[in-house]
Design an enzyme around this catalytic site. Structure first.
Site, PDB file in Angstrom:
ATOM      1  N   VAL A 118      82.689  79.125  16.796  1.00 18.93           N
ATOM      2  CA  VAL A 118      83.260  78.572  18.038  1.00 18.93           C
ATOM      3  C   VAL A 118      84.158  77.373  17.722  1.00 18.93           C
ATOM      4  CG1 VAL A 118      81.676  79.593  19.714  1.00 18.93           C
ATOM      5  CG2 VAL A 118      80.939  77.570  18.482  1.00 18.93           C
ATOM      6  N   SER A 119      83.996  76.265  18.407  1.00 20.55           N
ATOM      7  CA  SER A 119      85.001  75.199  18.293  1.00 20.55           C
ATOM      8  C   SER A 119      84.999  74.471  16.954  1.00 20.55           C
ATOM      9  CB  SER A 119      84.804  74.179  19.421  1.00 20.55           C
ATOM     10  OG  SER A 119      85.170  74.758  20.660  1.00 20.55           O
ATOM     11  N   THR A 120      83.956  74.671  16.119  1.00 25.92           N
ATOM     12  CA  THR A 120      84.000  74.020  14.801  1.00 25.92           C
ATOM     13  C   THR A 120      85.142  74.583  13.957  1.00 25.92           C
ATOM     14  OG1 THR A 120      82.467  75.626  13.792  1.00 25.92           O
ATOM     15  CG2 THR A 120      81.494  73.685  14.834  1.00 25.92           C
TER      16      THR A 120
END
Length: 598
Positions: free
Chosen positions: A401-403
């Protein structure tokens, strides 16, 4: 199991195509290949049918499966997931916000249909095993009733056949009243079983031909191959192409044995051997035991064999050489299908980490994680030491995801879609549920507020092939980005384990990618959360939201402290409460327990 059965069904499409290709190639080169070589091609085919069940996988196959069939019907939408922000103290003493906003992924997995397919497949296997067990019991009853061959004349004939075939091992031979045609059965101790009526109804020369045929099966280990054929029939009970291939394989096996006998007897014996087969065909029947090999077969098989005997000519050296070359080329062609048949998900969803030789300490953080499942990984650079909680989960791959935005930003900088000095992208006017998204963004603001549309725009400017090249260059997780450029880092196409996150962060920190130093520094500045007397900490959160439920939370980063750097990754899993901020809170708590953060 559900993923496996869908991939297995897709594999069967390739297998059906492969069967057609093999039949076409065999027909095209039938004059170049000897009968034994044609049979050996089927053995190679059996090997390929085993590939889906081997614990291996390849990037090629996973990419194909990702493109052909999504195991989840995924759609991304911007929804307010109620995720909070991480508040930290900046170097200037002010507040530095790291908001964790993202997209909600809708999962519409046809679980009922998949469960039904799994059940049908397993029930079919159970049914096939039942039939094999029934046949096995019948065979054991036959073995008990069989008697060692007593006829002295046939016994001498049999030993002469052993000598002709140059077989030094003793192969027991029995006679029985419960068979219509001779068979050879047994893997470790193969035995030949002759119907009693053969001894009185056929001339010794005809019996000699039959014995030579069965001994040819023994010499070429056909009983062993029969076991594999039976297993394949069980696992692929639903595929008519596989059943057709197995039938053709049996035909080619018998023709290969006929040819081996004729090579021994010479062309002068062709007519007698063929006549014996014709006479025998009127009384024979198929073997009732799928794991046995014999001279019998259907009338269609007999016709093919008699035609082969009629046209038999000893293979010249030139034909053998030509056959070996053609066989090698076909083998290479068929082997090219192996990557398409590798469907093991274990290799793709699990990181094969080489722990041997590493300094690894196991942590007990079950109380800290509470009702969340997950893992924590910390790498101490100065002491070259790993500290891990829940190693299995730490080596399991999840959607980043956003990592992933750390590397999305780095790729954009490297390809000069943005620069450290000019990273602004104008807001397109679309209304998003987060007010912080509804304005122009720079790399720093987009990273701090996790502005998904900013990174999606960067990806669109790059195209999928370019992204795939960068992902493979740095070795990011499973390196699969699927076909949706907007959600590949959130829809379970791209996956990475916590241990890999840490290893990749260290490579990023040391710039082992060989990227521009200014670009590395720009991304580091964008993910800087706090700088104080305690140290400087950098990080990025990530939350996987499925159907409005936060099911997975990430917090990854590194801590610079007293001349040392600690790299960390935390992942938590839960049915509805597993967000990035919660993972961050948990990480700060653990770092505090370890005496690394106040």
């Amino acid at each position: 199991m559900c993923d496996f059965i869908i991939q297995f069904l897709i594999c069967n499409l390739f297998i059906s195509i492969l069967t057609g290709i093999l039949l076409a190639v065999k027909h095209l080169f039938r004059k170049s290949l000897t009968s034994r070589m044609q049979y050996h091609l089927w053995i190679l085919f059996l090997g390929l049918l085993a590939v889906p069940f081997l614990p291996i996988s390849t990037a090629i196959n996973a990419s194909i499966f990702s493109n052909l069939f999504h195991f989840q019907s995924v759609s991304g939408s911007y929804q307010d997931t109620g995720i909070e922000a991480i508040t930290t103290v900046s170097s200037s003493g002010g507040i530095n916000w790291m908001n964790d906003f993202g997209i909600s992924v809708s999962s519409k997995t046809p679980s009922v249909l998949i469960a039904l397919l799994c059940t049908l497949w397993v029930l079919g296997i159970i049914g096939m095993i039942g039939l094999i067990l029934k046949s096995t019991f019948r065979f054991h009853a036959l073995k008990k009733s069989a008697l060692p061959l007593q006829n002295p004349q046939i016994h001498r004939l049999y030993h002469n056949c052993l000598t002709e075939m140059k077989i030094t091992r003793t192969v027991p031979i029995y006679s029985t009243a419960f068979l219509n045609s001779p068979i050879i059965a047994g893997v470790f101790t193969p035995c030949i079983y002759l119907p009693i009526h053969l001894l009185s109804e056929h001339r010794p020369e005809e019996i000699r031909y039959m014995l030579l045929h069965e001994l040819s099966h023994f010499k070429h280990k056909d009983s062993v191959v029969n076991i594999f054929m039976t297993v394949v029939g069980v696992l692929y009970w639903f595929n008519p192409f596989v059943w057709y291939a197995l039938r053709e394989m049996k035909n080619d096996r018998e023709i290969a044995c006929d040819t081996s006998v004729l090579n021994l007897l010479g062309m002068d014996a062709c007519q007698d051997y063929g006549t014996t087969l014709i006479n025998f065909a009127e009384k024979t029947s198929r073997s009732p035991f799928p794991f046995a090999a014999g001279i019998s077969g259907s009338m269609a098989q007999m016709q093919k064999r008699i035609l082969n005997i009629k046209t038999y000519r000893p293979a010249s050296f030139r034909k053998k050489l030509q056959g070996f070359l053609v066989f090698g080329l076909i083998a290479i062609l068929l082997s090219g299908f192996a990557p398409l048949l590798c469907i093991s998900a274990s290799d793709q969803d699990h990181y094969n980490w080489k722990e041997h030789g590493r300094n690894v300490q196991t942590l007990n953080l079950s109380d800290s994680f509470g009702r969340h499942s997950g893992s924590f990984v910390l790498y101490d650079t100065a002491n070259d030491k790993w500290q891990i909680y829940n190693k299995d989960a730490a080596l399991t791959r999840y959607s980043p995801v956003s990592t992933y935005k750390i590397y999305s930003a780095l790729f954009a900088l490297e390809s000069e879609r943005i620069t450290p000095e000019q990273s602004s992208i104008s807001w397109d006017g679309q209304h998003y549920p987060y007010a912080l998204w509804n304005k122009d963004q720079t790399l720093t603001s987009a990273m701090q507020n996790s502005v998904t549309w900013y990174f999606q725009e960067l990806d669109k400017q790059a195209s999928l092939p370019t992204i795939r090249e960068y992902v493979q260059r740095i070795g990011y997780g499973n390196q699969f980005i699927g076909t949706d450029i907007s959600t590949y880092w959130a829809d379970s196409s791209l996956k990475i384990s916590p241990v890999e996150q840490v290893e990749l962060l260290k490579k990023f920190y040391d710039n082992q990618f060989g990227f521009t130093a200014e670009n590395i520094a720009a991304v580091k500045d964008a993910i800087c959360l706090s700088s104080s007397n305690t140290g400087t900490i950098y990080g990025k959160t990530g939350t996987k939201d499925v159907n409005g439920q936060n099911v997975s939370g990430w917090f990854i980063g590194f801590l610079e402290q007293d001349g040392n750097t600690y790299f960390f990754a935390t992942n938590i899993q839960n049915e509805d409460l597993a967000s990035g901020p919660l993972a961050a809170d948990l990480t700060f708590s653990i770092l505090s327990q370890l005496g690394l953060w106040n």
